[in-house]
Design a protein around this motif. Structure first.
Motif, PDB file in Angstrom:
ATOM      1  N   TYR A  90       0.853  -1.189   0.000  1.00 22.28           N
ATOM      2  CA  TYR A  90       0.000   0.000   0.000  1.00 22.28           C
ATOM      3  C   TYR A  90       0.888   1.238   0.000  1.00 22.28           C
ATOM      4  O   TYR A  90       2.100   1.154   0.240  1.00 22.28           O
ATOM      5  N   HIS A 134      -2.160  -1.408  -3.904  1.00 21.50           N
ATOM      6  CA  HIS A 134      -3.143  -0.327  -3.961  1.00 21.50           C
ATOM      7  C   HIS A 134      -2.470   0.932  -3.450  1.00 21.50           C
ATOM      8  O   HIS A 134      -1.750   0.876  -2.456  1.00 21.50           O
ATOM      9  N   TRP A 162      -6.963  -1.600  -7.805  1.00 20.58           N
ATOM     10  CA  TRP A 162      -6.055  -2.569  -7.202  1.00 20.58           C
ATOM     11  C   TRP A 162      -5.414  -3.399  -8.313  1.00 20.58           C
ATOM     12  O   TRP A 162      -6.051  -3.726  -9.323  1.00 20.58           O
TER      13      TRP A 162
END
Length: 516
Positions: free
Chosen positions: A30, A246, A490
């Motif tokens: 992330y 993501h 994503w």
């Protein structure tokens, strides 16, 4: 960490994604990791994502924004101001303690005093225990959004968080501090934390006694690695170093989509990205004509087209289409000529200076958006001193409203436009928590009264009309600079079934992730 997995799963291969028929080892990259393990320390997407991994809510949203029973098995409205929840029995915390109504009431009372969350729970007078597995939540007035707010009640282990550690209250909420709750956790969720190095990695392992035995999830170990740079994050996915990333920046989506054995999953988002204009720090921003000039000078359509590559929806108001309060007449209003005229009328034809701050790893292209906005404001004579910071450093600055213009993104906690106003544009009130993220210091009693009245109105049509009026006032007052609603993307290896667990809320239900 307080709790570690006591039964090791079948040994998994060290590199890449590896799995047996029943368990998988996944690495997720992330743009930033959670700033704390305390679910009540900060109301943010990162905290919510973490909460769904380590805790469980009473109810949660489905992809279609219906309500799914979690730690509450069923619910019913008793009267206009009383709502009853029947709790699931036999649920274990990571500590081994059994969850009861006492834990839910303790959690609710803690939410009521959280600086970030008390605004969400301001409509409620109290929660009471009926018996060991039944609680009732009582609002001060009829309130239409009880189930929506129940999605934010993640029961905490009251026994675990009670008492003292190192002479300090274990249940204390310390924002940006090193409290017991920020570094130790006992929830009911699908994962426990086995190690955590802030800014480097967090390792989660499956909780052996997780109550949801019907969950299809087969991830036994999940490692969260923060990678701030978009290009580096994508490179890690395409090289096989990580299994899921993501966000996927708009510039990288085609590359991800066309790579063999890699899938791109997208969802239309409802998070508004804005700039707030601090009327307390810069006198020029008290003039509505100056605020209007700034709104007209920032070409948010151009930002969506060029910086976001079309992967966002240009905004003119807080709530997107489909939300109560959305008014299709409140359109984006870039007009450089009008912006210059407004500056002249306000006596700032030669411009002025202002400071601007934005994160550089919280929202998609956040730093680039801030740089573009800064350049656009220079065209009307406003000289911007821009500073961008990593998320962990940005939020402490935001909490003290450290600049004249500050970027803030917000996803409605209740999937309803009133929530935007409750936190972003209502008058700041420390006691109620309203306006907690209002760094514009915008204050309008009419807006406050309308939002409060709307939140006590159970007739959807009447409520929608009130919230539309709120949006119209904010638009006229240029209470903030609307940019766009951010879409979500994503990237993942093809044998990860991502689509069922991701949503517009932007906190995937990793406990249900299936690796084929």
């Amino acid at each position: 960490m307080k709790f570690f997995k006591t039964k090791l799963a079948v040994a998994l291969l060290a590199a890449g994604l590896s799995f047996t028929s029943s368990a998988a080892d996944v690495t997720v990259a992330y743009d930033a990791d959670p700033v704390s393990l305390d679910p009540h320390e900060q109301l943010s997407g990162g905290t919510m994502q973490m909460s769904h991994m380590l805790f469980d809510p009473l109810v949660r949203f489905t992809k279609e924004f219906d309500f799914e029973a979690r730690l509450a098995e069923k619910w019913e409205r008793i009267d206009a101001t009383t709502f009853r929840f029947n709790l699931r029995k036999g649920v274990k915390f990571h500590s081994g303690n059994t969850m009861t109504a006492d834990d839910v009431v303790w959690t609710f009372n803690r939410l009521k005093v959280s600086g970030d969350f008390k605004g969400v729970f301001a409509p409620y007078e109290k929660m009471v225990k009926v018996d060991d597995y039944t609680v009732e939540i009582k609002s001060t007035e009829p309130y239409p959004l009880v189930l929506q707010t129940a999605t934010y009640i993640f029961p905490m282990d009251s026994k675990f968080y009670s008492g003292q550690a190192d002479g300090k209250d274990k249940g204390a909420i310390v924002k940006h501090g090193n409290s017991f709750a920020s570094t130790n956790v006992s929830g009911t969720g699908p994962f426990i934390v086995t190690s955590r190095e802030q800014g480097i990695k967090v390792v989660f392992e499956r909780f052996d006694d997780y109550w949801d035995t019907k969950s299809p999830g087969n991830v036994d170990k999940l490692t969260l690695v923060p990678i701030k740079e978009d290009a580096t994050r994508v490179a890690a996915l395409l090289s096989g170093d990580v299994d899921l990333i993501h966000p996927v920046a708009p510039n990288d989506q085609k590359r991800v989509k066309t790579t063999k054995d890699i899938d791109l999953t997208t969802v239309a988002g409802t998070r508004i990205i804005t700039f707030q204009m601090n009327q307390n720090s810069n006198p020029a921003l008290k003039d509505v004509r100056v605020r209007q000039a700034i709104v007209h000078a920032i070409n948010n359509k151009g930002i969506v087209k060029k910086i976001m590559k079309g992967f966002a929806t240009t905004a003119g108001q807080q709530g997107p289409a489909g939300y109560a309060g959305y008014d299709q007449a409140l359109v984006p209003r870039y007009d450089l000529k009008k912006a210059k005229q407004l500056m002249k009328e306000a006596g700032y034809e030669k411009g002025f200076k202002l400071s601007m701050m934005a994160p550089n790893n919280r929202y998609v292209n956040d730093a680039k958006i801030a740089q573009a906005a800064s350049a656009m404001l220079s065209k009307i004579g406003i000289k911007v001193d821009l500073k961008t910071l990593p998320k962990a450093q940005y939020w402490p600055e935001f909490d003290v409203c450290a600049a004249d213009m500050m970027m803030i993104g917000w996803h409605s906690d209740t999937e309803d436009s009133a929530n935007f106003s409750e936190f972003l544009t209502m008058t700041r009130n420390k006691e109620t928590g309203k306006g907690a993220y209002n760094c514009g210091h915008y204050a309008n009693p009419t807006v406050d009264n309308l939002v409060n009245s709307a939140n006590a109105e159970t007739d959807p049509a009447k409520r929608g009309a009130m919230l539309q009026e709120v949006e119209q006032i904010l638009y006229k007052d240029a209470a903030f600079v609307p940019l766009h609603w951010q879409n979500l993307a994503w990237g993942a290896k093809s044998n990860l079934e991502i689509a069922p667990i991701v949503n517009a809320l932007n906190f995937p239900y990793f406990g249900d992730l299936v690796v084929k």
